[in-house]
Write a protein that holds these residues in place. Sequence first.
Motif, PDB file in Angstrom:
ATOM      1  N   ASN A 120       0.875  -1.186   0.000  1.00 28.30           N
ATOM      2  CA  ASN A 120       0.000   0.000   0.000  1.00 28.30           C
ATOM      3  C   ASN A 120       0.912   1.236   0.000  1.00 28.30           C
ATOM      4  O   ASN A 120       0.942   1.976  -0.963  1.00 28.30           O
ATOM      5  CB  ASN A 120      -1.036  -0.009   1.137  1.00 28.30           C
ATOM      6  CG  ASN A 120      -0.468  -0.433   2.480  1.00 28.30           C
ATOM      7  OD1 ASN A 120       0.731  -0.648   2.634  1.00 28.30           O
ATOM      8  ND2 ASN A 120      -1.324  -0.551   3.458  1.00 28.30           N
ATOM      9  N   VAL A 141      -1.316   2.468  -2.936  1.00 34.00           N
ATOM     10  CA  VAL A 141      -2.446   2.779  -2.058  1.00 34.00           C
ATOM     11  C   VAL A 141      -3.600   3.356  -2.893  1.00 34.00           C
ATOM     12  O   VAL A 141      -3.366   3.935  -3.967  1.00 34.00           O
ATOM     13  CB  VAL A 141      -2.002   3.754  -0.932  1.00 34.00           C
ATOM     14  CG1 VAL A 141      -1.770   5.168  -1.458  1.00 34.00           C
ATOM     15  CG2 VAL A 141      -2.977   3.757   0.235  1.00 34.00           C
ATOM     16  N   GLY A 156      -5.963   3.051   4.112  1.00 34.30           N
ATOM     17  CA  GLY A 156      -4.728   2.286   3.918  1.00 34.30           C
ATOM     18  C   GLY A 156      -4.879   1.189   2.881  1.00 34.30           C
ATOM     19  O   GLY A 156      -3.899   0.501   2.553  1.00 34.30           O
ATOM     20  N   THR A 181       0.989  -2.899   4.595  1.00 32.75           N
ATOM     21  CA  THR A 181       1.438  -2.308   5.855  1.00 32.75           C
ATOM     22  C   THR A 181       0.205  -1.936   6.676  1.00 32.75           C
ATOM     23  O   THR A 181      -0.627  -1.147   6.226  1.00 32.75           O
ATOM     24  CB  THR A 181       2.311  -1.069   5.578  1.00 32.75           C
ATOM     25  OG1 THR A 181       3.392  -1.465   4.745  1.00 32.75           O
ATOM     26  CG2 THR A 181       2.859  -0.478   6.856  1.00 32.75           C
ATOM     27  N   ASN A 184      -1.245   1.836   7.763  1.00 32.47           N
ATOM     28  CA  ASN A 184      -0.344   2.425   6.780  1.00 32.47           C
ATOM     29  C   ASN A 184       0.294   3.696   7.344  1.00 32.47           C
ATOM     30  O   ASN A 184      -0.273   4.779   7.233  1.00 32.47           O
ATOM     31  CB  ASN A 184      -1.139   2.723   5.503  1.00 32.47           C
ATOM     32  CG  ASN A 184      -0.241   3.097   4.346  1.00 32.47           C
ATOM     33  OD1 ASN A 184       0.954   2.814   4.356  1.00 32.47           O
ATOM     34  ND2 ASN A 184      -0.809   3.751   3.360  1.00 32.47           N
TER      35      ASN A 184
END
Length: 456
Positions: A120, A141, A156, A181, A184
């Motif tokens: 992302n 993302v 995210g 992640t 994020n």
Amino acid sequence: MKTIIEPFKIKSVEPITMTNRVERERFLRKANYNLFKLDSEHVIIDLLTDSGTSSMSAKQWAAIMQGDESYAGSPSFHRFQKAVQHLMPFKHIIPTHQGRAAEKILFSIIGGKGKYIPNNTHFDTTRANIEFTGAIGVDLVIEEGKNPALEHPFKGNINLERLKAFIEEKGVENIPVVMLTVTNNSGGGQPVSMANIRATKEICKQYGIPLFIDACRFAENAYFIKIREEGYAHVSIENIVKEMFSYADGCTMSAKKDALVNIGGWLAMNHEEWAQHARNLLILTEGFPTYGGLAGRDLEAMAVGLEEVVQEDYLHYRITSTQYLGNHLLKAGIPIVRPAGGHAIYIDARAMLPHIKPLEYPGQSLAVEMYLHAGIRACEIGTVMFGLQPDGTEKEAAMDLVRLAIPRRVYTQSHIDYVIEALTEINERKHELGGMKITWQPPQLRHFTADFDFIG
Ligand code: P71
């Protein structure tokens, strides 16, 4: 009751040294207006990072005394491994001293020239470790995740269409893993939905690519799923976490965040050969596979931290108190990345200080004034951090943000009220804030060591 209280009592305290503006002007001048170069004893409220700054519980300190410091086969390792596998049931759990050590080992194995790693948004240490091997890190993302003022429950999320197109374009053989992640961090501490994790796994499965989670703030992400995603209101945090990781083939972890410890991390995976290779590299750089650069006591503290971080009362307080800060800043007319992140509030300094050009570092100017006005240390995430190009030229970053990262279980509501008051006062006279210039900088990662001064 509407009042959210800290779900803990304080047994041990650390003094905060109070300072006045004149003293802080002296300290900051000596640090050449770089907040990283201040002594922490000269900071009243330290919001530089939520990493490694948590308060440990009495139970964690007690567990530390149980630490077995044997070089090999320590029972502390087994307790640590069990606690990780309870939430993240991967076959191989490889302890490391922190998150970037896990990244370094993983990408040494699967990175290299010609390889691409989508995510992302890569955190900077992840990107740096990928690029160090010659591979390329790619951020995919969703568009909503790039617009600070836009409200969206899961900013995210990775853009699934773009991920698919990217895999088709570069070829499966050049993409060793896909990453997500959670939350994020580089995108404002925004969560990834369960639906997005599940759909990412579907795409990965279709192409035979493993999915790895950058798990630093997994519990905060799970809480957002519980309160924002349909169907999860009555699912326990533990079960949400287990479902999140059931879609993954491995993870990297900085335990300095959601394992509630001051140092630690791990690399986890199901892949046999990669794990074998990872343990060899671990022995080379970190230590034997049952301690991986940590003391036995650190492994004990992580095991207990993992039990505590998934407790709902804790997460309710954690997320709500971050939102409390965000809501009050918005009420004071201060633009922030919306909605509030899990671990931090990000002030949009470019929107707050439109009279300061991006190349005169509005984020740095605001962070400096926060320190001078009230002794608060925050972190510029903008043109200072990202503006320097590899050829030495400079370009404005996508955003100029100031991150107020909240250490876990450290500050009370009155500390946060103090931050709100300080920012409200600064906002009322924001036109007085001026631009800044860099008077010295290193060739890379300049934000840590550069020298600054005011313009004019
Ligand atoms: C944060 C940090 C710590 C940090 C690191 C580098 C510069 C400034 C501050 C660390 C992360 C993270 C994510 C999503 C991996 C790491 C590395 N964050 N992934 O936000 O947020 O972990 O620090 O344990 O090596 O202040 P590590």
